[in-house]
Scaffold this motif. Structure first.
Motif, short mmCIF file in Angstrom:
data_model
loop_
_atom_site.label_atom_id
_atom_site.label_comp_id
_atom_site.label_asym_id
_atom_site.label_seq_id
_atom_site.Cartn_x
_atom_site.Cartn_y
_atom_site.Cartn_z
N MET A 21 0.79 -1.23 0.00
CA MET A 21 0.00 0.00 0.00
C MET A 21 0.82 1.29 0.00
N SER A 24 1.13 3.61 -3.23
CA SER A 24 -0.13 4.23 -3.64
C SER A 24 -0.59 5.26 -2.61
N GLU A 25 -0.26 5.02 -1.35
CA GLU A 25 -0.59 5.98 -0.29
C GLU A 25 0.17 7.29 -0.53
N LEU A 27 1.32 8.45 -3.43
CA LEU A 27 0.75 9.10 -4.62
C LEU A 27 -0.60 9.74 -4.30
N LYS A 28 -1.42 9.05 -3.52
CA LYS A 28 -2.72 9.61 -3.14
C LYS A 28 -2.56 10.92 -2.37
N LEU A 41 -2.82 10.15 -11.88
CA LEU A 41 -2.03 9.17 -11.14
C LEU A 41 -0.75 8.79 -11.87
N TRP A 42 -0.85 8.47 -13.15
CA TRP A 42 0.32 8.04 -13.89
C TRP A 42 1.37 9.16 -13.96
N ALA A 45 3.04 9.37 -10.57
CA ALA A 45 3.99 8.26 -10.38
C ALA A 45 5.28 8.50 -11.15
#
Length: 189
Positions: A21, A24-25, A27-28, A41-42, A45
């Motif tokens: 996780m 993604s955490e 990035l969020k 998102l991409w 990243a």
């Protein structure tokens, strides 16, 4: 299993979850705090990776462990403790009896509140670490020192009220769904 064993198992369940996780955490959090910097998102990243490689992608993983291990310990432990207490009050045999859906909702809701009650301060630190510019903080303790100096202890509890308002119903529903699913799949035992 004892409540202590289930609590420990809950805490240990945070280890693999966090490893999966944490990126993604990060990035969020970046998309929430700096939406103007990224098209999605991409894009986020790619920019995070370009900034510092895989280390940058996983920045805050240690802080996520600091949040999730105690939170999961409390989450599972509180649920089992409240379930056991409700069974005792209602004279239900823990080996063969089951709680009503209302009692499961109550136990799950309290478990969620306990979980978020202990996780908000480390969550604040984690989010600040993950969203800060590269090099601003050396780690979670550095975030803590800056936060105490600049904003004081109350800053550790930002977001506490909304988290508590959400925690009871969301976790009540989660545990009710888990218990119903467990019943539905009992034929596989």
């Amino acid at each position: 299993f004892t409540i202590q064993q289930l609590s420990l198992a809950g805490g240990l369940s945070a280890l693999p979850t966090t490893i999966i996780m944490a990126p993604s955490e990060r990035l969020k959090c970046l998309l929430q705090v700096h939406p103007e910097k990224y098209t999605g998102l991409w894009d986020c990243a790619q920019k995070v990776y370009a900034e510092g490689g895989i280390r940058s992608v996983f920045r805050g993983t240690g802080a996520t462990f600091v949040r999730d291990i105690p939170a999961s310990t409390v989450w599972f432990g509180t649920y089992e403790l409240v379930k056991k207490a409700l069974m005792k009050i209602q004279n239900i045999d823990p080996e063969s009896g089951q709680l009503s859906p209302l009692a499961v909702l109550f136990a799950g809701g309290l478990a969620g509140m306990g979980c978020w009650g202990v996780s908000i301060p480390p969550d604040v630190l984690k989010s600040r670490l993950q969203t800060a510019p590269e090099g601003k903080y050396s780690g979670i303790y550095d975030v803590y020192k800056h936060l105490m100096k600049e904003e004081g202890p109350s800053a550790l509890f930002k977001g506490f009220r909304p988290a508590m308002i959400r925690a009871f119903p969301a976790n009540a529903a989660c545990f009710l769904g888990m218990e119903f699913s467990r019943k539905a799949f009992a034929f596989m035992d």
